[in-house]
Design an enzyme around this catalytic site. Sequence first.
Site, short mmCIF file in Angstrom:
data_model
loop_
_atom_site.label_atom_id
_atom_site.label_comp_id
_atom_site.label_asym_id
_atom_site.label_seq_id
_atom_site.Cartn_x
_atom_site.Cartn_y
_atom_site.Cartn_z
N CYS A 9 18.15 73.30 92.02
CA CYS A 9 17.44 74.06 90.59
C CYS A 9 17.90 73.40 89.59
CB CYS A 9 17.32 75.51 90.78
SG CYS A 9 16.58 76.04 89.60
N CYS A 11 18.01 75.89 86.76
CA CYS A 11 18.82 76.87 86.81
C CYS A 11 20.30 76.38 86.18
CB CYS A 11 18.93 77.63 88.13
SG CYS A 11 17.29 77.80 89.01
N ASP A 12 20.50 75.29 86.60
CA ASP A 12 22.21 74.88 86.83
C ASP A 12 22.18 73.76 85.66
OD1 ASP A 12 22.65 76.79 88.53
OD2 ASP A 12 22.34 75.61 90.34
#
Length: 313
Positions: free
Chosen positions: A138, A141-142
């Site tokens: 992701c 997200c990261d």
Amino acid sequence: MSENIEKNKCLIIGSGPAGYTAAIYAGRADLKPIVYQGLQPGGQLTITTEVDNFPGYPEGVKGPEMMEDLKKQSERFGTDVRFGIITRVDFSGKPLKAWADDGKEIRADAVIIATGASAKWLGLESEKKFMGQGVSGCATCDGFFYRGQDVAIVGGGDTAAEEATYLAKLCRKVYMIHRRDELRASKAMQHKVRNTPNIEMLWSHVPVEVLGDFKGVNGLRVKNVKTGEERDLPVTGFFVAIGHQPNSDIFRGQLDIHENGYIVTIPGSTRTSVEGVFAAGDVQDHYYRQAVTAAGTGCMAAIEAERYLSSEK
Ligand code: NDP
């Protein structure tokens, strides 16, 4: 009845656009639905950035924001939204039964399955080894952790294209690795990728090994599938964006499921092979897989559930 056994008219499993739309309609029909949100409350849209193609948002909307709005809208009509997972079901008799990880047994007259799909992985040993230490599924997200660094992403669909352009804003350089010489992504996304100067396309390449040490990832070995030639990319992050697997495991043996894992529904409806059980969204749709089609089938499922319950009476 034991306090761990609950009886209700309509259980909805999953909380993406399909689950919440089903809840809005079921709530308005006085079915007092219970929603178990599942492993990823809000579903896949909570790990995307902008959603530009959901009707009604001329300027686009952030995925998590849209899902929070859908949740609130469903609660306005009396939906009981629960943080938790359904771990087992028994659809062999009536009422339909489901067990949650909070210890509850739900006995429902109708069940709407909206469990969606989850990211797929390449299956490399080294991918598993460095998961969370440089390997991610992701980018939104990261990506933040790789600011100013060089990263790689694998995949040629809309997810990979969207994530590559997102990463390109944060990172110095993004290698986009695709196994063919043509992207599967929509023309609009292809155009975005082509016009992002710090994305380098590696056509006809596949990752063969994630390289690293105790500190995490420090490279990615890729292979040209046409020439067999291998090279190491000096990256500190590797993102996998190669599609999704429907979340249908707990329904195996209970419902008809296609070989590829998608739940079988009767064409033009959300009815499954068991009366009173309906399936909506990505868990039954391998073709469109859009938030708006998921929401549409969520609406269908609630209307079909309501009509089924009225006919049962
Ligand atoms: P897709 O299935 O569309 O694409 C998966 C990509 O990964 C393909 O390019 C495929 O290659 C590649 N791939 C699959 N397995 C492997 C493997 N083992 N090794 C290397 N490469 C592999 O999935 P997406 O998640 O990208 O998209 C799913 C759906 O969601 C689509 O309908 C898409 O349009 C939609 N979507 C829409 C968005 C938007 O509109 N904003 C954003 C994100 C997704 P190949 O092409 O060779 O098969």
